[in-house]
Design a protein around this motif. Structure first.
Motif, PDB file in Angstrom:
ATOM      1  N   GLY A   1      68.039  49.847  22.832  1.00 26.16           N
ATOM      2  CA  GLY A   1      68.607  50.708  23.863  1.00 26.16           C
ATOM      3  C   GLY A   1      69.530  51.746  23.255  1.00 26.16           C
ATOM      4  N   PHE A   2      70.139  52.559  24.110  1.00 24.18           N
ATOM      5  CA  PHE A   2      70.900  53.707  23.643  1.00 24.18           C
ATOM      6  C   PHE A   2      72.345  53.368  23.249  1.00 24.18           C
ATOM      7  CE2 PHE A   2      67.944  55.672  26.908  1.00 24.18           C
ATOM      8  CZ  PHE A   2      66.967  55.948  25.963  1.00 24.18           C
ATOM      9  N   ARG A   3      73.067  52.716  24.138  1.00 23.48           N
ATOM     10  CA  ARG A   3      74.490  52.475  23.889  1.00 23.48           C
ATOM     11  C   ARG A   3      74.758  51.629  22.638  1.00 23.48           C
ATOM     12  NH1 ARG A   3      77.689  54.224  28.105  1.00 23.48           N
ATOM     13  NH2 ARG A   3      76.593  54.627  30.084  1.00 23.48           N
ATOM     14  N   PRO A   4      73.987  50.581  22.369  1.00 23.10           N
ATOM     15  CA  PRO A   4      74.261  49.778  21.162  1.00 23.10           C
ATOM     16  C   PRO A   4      74.168  50.562  19.859  1.00 23.10           C
ATOM     17  CG  PRO A   4      72.876  48.533  22.668  1.00 23.10           C
ATOM     18  CD  PRO A   4      72.969  49.932  23.213  1.00 23.10           C
ATOM     19  N   ILE A   5      73.427  51.677  19.858  1.00 26.78           N
ATOM     20  CA  ILE A   5      73.320  52.482  18.635  1.00 26.78           C
ATOM     21  C   ILE A   5      74.686  53.031  18.241  1.00 26.78           C
ATOM     22  CG2 ILE A   5      72.304  54.566  17.622  1.00 26.78           C
ATOM     23  CD1 ILE A   5      69.866  54.104  19.344  1.00 26.78           C
ATOM     24  N   PHE A   6      75.460  53.466  19.224  1.00 20.87           N
ATOM     25  CA  PHE A   6      76.797  53.993  18.939  1.00 20.87           C
ATOM     26  C   PHE A   6      77.713  52.888  18.407  1.00 20.87           C
ATOM     27  CE2 PHE A   6      75.261  56.857  22.373  1.00 20.87           C
ATOM     28  CZ  PHE A   6      75.295  58.056  21.664  1.00 20.87           C
ATOM     29  N   TYR A   7      77.612  51.680  18.996  1.00 22.57           N
ATOM     30  CA  TYR A   7      78.443  50.571  18.531  1.00 22.57           C
ATOM     31  C   TYR A   7      78.078  50.202  17.086  1.00 22.57           C
ATOM     32  CZ  TYR A   7      78.776  50.083  23.637  1.00 22.57           C
ATOM     33  OH  TYR A   7      78.934  50.323  24.976  1.00 22.57           O
ATOM     34  N   LEU A   8      76.772  50.148  16.805  1.00 21.41           N
ATOM     35  CA  LEU A   8      76.303  49.771  15.476  1.00 21.41           C
ATOM     36  C   LEU A   8      76.709  50.818  14.433  1.00 21.41           C
ATOM     37  CD1 LEU A   8      74.644  47.912  13.644  1.00 21.41           C
ATOM     38  CD2 LEU A   8      72.605  49.204  14.315  1.00 21.41           C
TER      39      LEU A   8
END
Length: 415
Positions: free
Chosen positions: A163-170
């Motif tokens: 998904g999209f949001r986890p990319i920023f967290y990672l």
């Protein structure tokens, strides 16, 4: 392991993560705006996606020289840590955005606190032995270029997986880890007392002083034209792949594959060409790489299949590996001591300027000449760059190397 090699390895990963973090949002930003932020108007989505992507480079263009000045005064490692921690927090916060303007503000802030890359390059240039500087510049720059090119591919793959949001967290977590590694492993022998006692100049005064060196002005111009030629067709390559593929399936995969081929060959070529520049001179490697890149753009314009385009893009990456690293090597060569970070920051600003204007200009021009015409324009720009390098750097170098004629001594001749 020698300390300069430790610095190089750690900052390679840092460069890669910084540039990948800035570019991996390209494939999914419109989808993020639609599905997670609730935008429904496709024209508004396209407009916001372009503004959000460009926002980072607008503020980076303005603030890079300011951070460069502080790096020369307080140390490059301090600027690396400041920028790394700041960008890790900002990118992490992007995953919590609930409106387009949240993303825009965060991207603007990300560009404001940036400076990781020029500070890393300045630190590498200051801590690496002179006979290894070409290899080191090629290696560290390969991390930045690979991150720029592979970032969109990584972003596209991760978007489908998590998904999209986890990319920023990672991305934020990885950048935080790279910064912590730099904090404890990277070392710099920087005399702050000597730097504090040196003449303090404003950013404008520093630019004026550096602009008096014609070779540096030429190198800044070369950087801008290289970035413009390379980036202007980039946003249109997925459409070109779709045209060549003759199918509606796996377009994103093939577009990412074509882009990653350039990053892979660039990754391979940069250290090799950097080491070669230590032997035969960075000016020669830069001129040959520009000529090779000019020729490599031509088969892209006449590609009839995705496979042909893939091979041509791989060949382009081999020559791109000799461009920005050799420019950085030459900047160090011609920059006065104590102004290295500012010189690299001004050069980084020209990179950001190229990132801003190239996609816009490419999109505007492609309507009349198509992407094939853009490839040919890029070829011409690279060729003109090569001529510029020969005239401003190689020709001047040969002139300086010519032995000066000694005036005849009348007294000795008379005796």
């Amino acid at each position: 392991m020698e300390q300069w090699r430790k610095n190089l390895i750690v900052l390679w990963f840092g460069q890669f993560l910084v540039m990948a973090g800035m570019t991996m949002i390209i494939p999914f930003m419109p989808l993020y705006l639609q599905y997670d932020l609730g935008m429904t108007d496709t024209e508004q989505v396209a407009l916001w996606a372009g503004i959000i992507f460009a926002g980072n480079f607008v503020t980076a263009f303005i603030f890079q020289p300011i951070w460069g000045k502080y790096a020369d005064r307080y140390g490059r490692k301090l600027m690396i840590i400041r920028s790394g921690f700041g960008m890790a927090i900002v990118i992490f916060l992007m995953g919590f955005a609930t409106a387009p303007w949240h993303l825009l503000v965060l991207r603007l802030l990300n560009g404001t606190i940036s400076g990781f890359n020029p500070a890393s390059i300045a630190l590498i240039s200051a801590t690496t032995p002179k006979d290894k500087i070409g290899f080191a510049m090629g290696s560290v720059q390969s991390g930045a270029i690979a991150g720029t090119i592979l970032g969109p591919l990584i972003g596209g793959v991760l978007a489908d997986m998590v998904g999209f949001r986890p990319i920023f967290y990672l991305t934020g977590a990885l950048l935080l880890a790279a910064t912590l590694l730099a904090l404890f492993v990277v070392k710099e022998d920087f005399d702050r007392k000597q730097a504090a006692n040196s003449k303090s100049e404003s950013v404008i005064d520093g630019l004026k002083e550096l602009s008096r060196i014609p070779q540096l002005l030429a190198l800044f111009g070369v950087t801008l034209l290289i970035q413009f030629a390379n980036m202007s067709p980039m946003s249109l390559i997925p459409l070109f792949v779709q045209e060549l593929h003759h199918s509606a399936t796996n377009i994103a995969f093939w577009a990412g594959f074509v882009g990653s081929a350039t990053g892979l060959s660039n990754l391979i070529a940069s250290p090799v060409l950097g080491r070669l520049s230590d032997r035969i001179g960075a000016e020669r490697i830069l001129a040959v790489s520009l000529l090779g890149a000019a020729l490599a753009f031509i088969p892209q314009a006449y590609a009839g299949t995705v496979g042909q385009l893939l091979i041509a893009r791989f060949g382009l990456g081999l020559f791109l590996g000799g461009l920005i690293p050799t420019v950085n090597t030459l900047i160090r060569k011609y920059t006065p001591d104590g102004m290295e970070s500012r010189a690299y920051s001004f050069n980084s600003s020209t990179l950001a300027l190229g990132n801003m204007i190239a996609p816009i200009a490419g999109g505007a021009v492609s309507g009349s000449i198509g992407i094939r015409g853009l490839f040919l324009i890029s070829s011409v720009l690279m060729l003109l760059n090569g001529v510029w390098v020969w005239y401003t750097l190689l020709r001047g170098k040969r002139h300086l190397q010519q032995p000066k004629k000694q005036p005849e001594n009348n007294q000795s001749r008379g005796s």
